[in-house]
Design an enzyme around this catalytic site. Structure first.
Site, short mmCIF file in Angstrom:
data_model
loop_
_atom_site.label_atom_id
_atom_site.label_comp_id
_atom_site.label_asym_id
_atom_site.label_seq_id
_atom_site.Cartn_x
_atom_site.Cartn_y
_atom_site.Cartn_z
N THR A 122 0.85 -1.19 0.00
CA THR A 122 0.00 0.00 0.00
C THR A 122 0.89 1.24 0.00
OG1 THR A 122 -1.45 1.46 1.28
CG2 THR A 122 -0.27 -0.17 2.53
N ASP A 124 0.05 3.79 1.39
CA ASP A 124 -0.20 4.47 2.67
C ASP A 124 0.79 4.07 3.77
OD1 ASP A 124 -2.35 5.54 1.38
OD2 ASP A 124 -3.88 4.82 2.77
N HIS A 269 -4.78 10.04 -7.41
CA HIS A 269 -4.23 8.77 -7.90
C HIS A 269 -2.93 8.91 -8.67
CE1 HIS A 269 -8.28 7.72 -6.70
NE2 HIS A 269 -7.85 6.49 -6.59
N VAL A 270 -2.53 10.15 -8.95
CA VAL A 270 -1.20 10.35 -9.55
C VAL A 270 -0.15 9.68 -8.66
CG1 VAL A 270 0.56 12.13 -9.97
CG2 VAL A 270 -1.78 12.50 -10.72
N GLN A 271 -0.41 9.70 -7.34
CA GLN A 271 0.55 9.13 -6.39
C GLN A 271 0.65 7.61 -6.50
OE1 GLN A 271 -0.20 11.41 -2.35
NE2 GLN A 271 -1.97 11.48 -3.68
O1 F6P Z 1 -5.29 2.31 0.20
C1 F6P Z 1 -4.53 3.15 -0.58
C2 F6P Z 1 -5.34 4.30 -1.07
O2 F6P Z 1 -4.54 4.85 -2.06
C3 F6P Z 1 -5.76 5.32 -0.02
O3 F6P Z 1 -4.77 6.22 0.32
C4 F6P Z 1 -6.94 5.98 -0.68
O4 F6P Z 1 -7.81 6.55 0.26
C5 F6P Z 1 -7.57 4.86 -1.40
O5 F6P Z 1 -6.57 3.92 -1.68
C6 F6P Z 1 -8.27 5.29 -2.67
O6 F6P Z 1 -8.96 4.22 -3.17
P1 F6P Z 1 -9.69 4.16 -4.59
O7 F6P Z 1 -8.63 3.85 -5.60
O8 F6P Z 1 -10.67 3.07 -4.43
O9 F6P Z 1 -10.29 5.51 -4.82
#
Ligand code: F6P
Length: 340
Positions: A122, A124, A269-271
């Protein structure tokens, strides 16, 4: 093997490493389930070989596809997983996932005796049991690059920039990228923020002639109860709060209360996209090699983790139902010294 939960840079590097050592060292035949547990239930697989994994080391995303959700969501889900594994003649299953997928894997081992090992992933960095998850380093680098760029535009316009980074429950990305990028303030989910205090900090900074500020906020950060009205929470079909937008709320409050021109950047989501850093490629490769070794040791119910500089195995149990908050020595002891 399967990849579950949100994607993350380094997934393909883990898969490649499992395949490389599995095929070349152990003589294994490897298959990947498509789209996480959906593919297991529906028996949708692709063969994974050294040849098909060529070129995958630097590639972001996952060749297997990924989904949220679990076999425990439906009455017949676990039975279908068992049937697929039996019919395909699998000796073991490697689950590459975050807290959710690892918890599912743990239940399948403990309650149903399935032969599963885990690899924690992850961006995170919040899985309990490992010092670092792969993908985190890449996300921090992307966020840091963005903050670096925002400094110059903020300075040119004398603006406050509020940068929202990922971090559902924890402030690992915000804190680390905040330190690396020289943020003015970092707001994290572990500590509710006080909007008045934040505005006072920015005002004091202005009074000292520093008209540009970078506020880094983790998407899961929340205000002190009752201090700032927030948007109504929205949930996805798996019951997860859909995050994103706290920076906008904070920026509006800063502009209202201070009159400073303020802008918002939501990195989102760039990250999670694109090529993994060298650090993540190496960590992913080490995790993959360890995971296939664990399969051959029949270390069911374990996951490969990083402890200090070593890759070791740890019980999946330790990750279940918990999140690893940011190291407070890093936040309080380091990051805070550089706040405005
Ligand atoms: O679990 C990783 C993560 O990138 C979180 O930081 C974020 O809240 C979540 O996934 C976003 O999820 P999705 O791709 O379903 O929007």
């Amino acid at each position: 093997m399967l990849t579950g939960g949100g994607d993350c840079p380094g997934l393909n590097a883990v898969i490649r490493a499992i395949v490389r050592k599995g095929e070349r060292h152990y003589g294994d035949e490897l298959v990947g389930f498509l789209d996480a547990w959906d593919g297991v239930r529906e028996r949708r697989t692709i063969p994974l070989t050294v040849e098909t994994m060529r070129g995958m080391l630097p590639r972001g995303g996952t060749v297997l596809g990924t989904r949220r959700g679990s076999p425990f969501d439906t009455d017949d889900g676990v039975a279908m997983v068992k049937r697929s594994m039996r019919d395909l003649g699998l000796d073991g299953l490697i689950v590459i996932g975050g807290n959710g997928s690892l918890s599912v894997a743990c239940r399948l081992v403990n309650e149903h005796g399935l032969p599963i090992v885990g690899v924690p992933k992850t961006i995170d960095n919040d899985v309990v049991g490992t010092d670092v998850t792969f993908g985190f380093n890449t996300a921090v680098q992307i966020a840091t690059d963005a903050i670096d760029r925002l400094h110059t535009t903020a300075e040119s316009h004398d603006r406050v920039m509020v940068v929202e980074v990922m971090g559902r429950h924890t402030g690992w990305i915000a804190t680390t990228a905040g330190i690396a990028g020289g943020a003015t303030v970092v707001l994290i989910p572990e500590i509710p923020f006080d909007i008045d205090e934040l505005c006072e900090r920015l005002t004091r900074r202005h009074d000292r002639g520093r008209y540009a500020s970078i506020v880094v906020v983790a998407e899961g950060a929340e205000p002190v109860a009752g201090s700032l009205e927030m948007e109504q929470k929205v949930f996805d079909r798996f019951g997860h709060v859909v995050l994103g937008g706290v920076a906008t709320r904070i920026a509006m409050a800063i502009a209202d209360r201070t009159g400073f021109e303020t802008r918002v950047v939501q990195l989102g989501h760039v990250q999670r996209g694109g090529t993994p850093t060298a650090y993540d490629r190496v960590l992913s490769t080490r995790f993959g090699v360890a995971a296939i070794d664990m399969v051959h040791e029949q270390a069911w119910g374990k996951m490969a983790v990083l402890r200090g500089n070593e890759i070791v195995s740890e019980d999946l149990n330790v990750a279940v139902g918990k999140t690893r908050g940011v190291d407070m020595d890093l936040y309080e002891g380091v990051a805070k010294h550089f706040f405005a």
